[in-house]
Design a protein around this motif. Structure first.
Motif: not given
Length: 119
Positions: A47-61, A63-70, A101-107
């Motif tokens: 679904h993302v035309p340029d297929r660019r993203c950032e994947v972040v995996v965080l260790r907390r209590a 695991v949190r995974v975040e996938v950010t795209d434009g 899980w959820g969705v948030a706006g990104a810069a």
């Protein structure tokens, strides 16, 4: 990690996630986290035309995974799909296997889709 994803990227990202969870001694979360990251990165491929993203995996209590795209278009969870549909079930599966899980706006007008696993 910042990547441009393609058809085979999901497999490689899953391996990286599994390696992190092994290192963190969180093997009980592997199945859920792998499924979650698979669904989110596949959505970027589809679904993302340029297929660019950032994947972040965080260790907390857990695991949190975040996938950010434009792409500003937010994913929609369809509770019902046609039996022969090839897609449309990813967020339903994600919702079933993660704690939240959820969705948030990104810069820059994009979005971050995230999930957490603690089980």
């Amino acid at each position: 990690m910042r990547v441009t994803v393609g058809e085979h990227s999901v497999r490689h990202i899953r391996r990286i996630v599994r390696s992190l969870l092994t290192e963190w001694e969180m093997l009980h979360l592997v199945d859920a986290v792998e499924l979650g990251v698979t669904e989110l990165v596949t959505n970027v491929v589809r679904h993302v035309p340029d297929r660019r993203c950032e994947v972040v995996v965080l260790r907390r209590a857990g695991v949190r995974v975040e996938v950010t795209d434009g792409c500003a278009q937010r994913p929609v969870m369809r509770r019902e799909s046609a039996l022969d549909a090839e897609g449309g079930r990813g967020l339903v599966l994600l919702d079933a296997v993660v704690d939240k899980w959820g969705v948030a706006g990104a810069a820059g007008g994009g979005k971050t889709v995230w999930f957490e696993c603690r089980r």
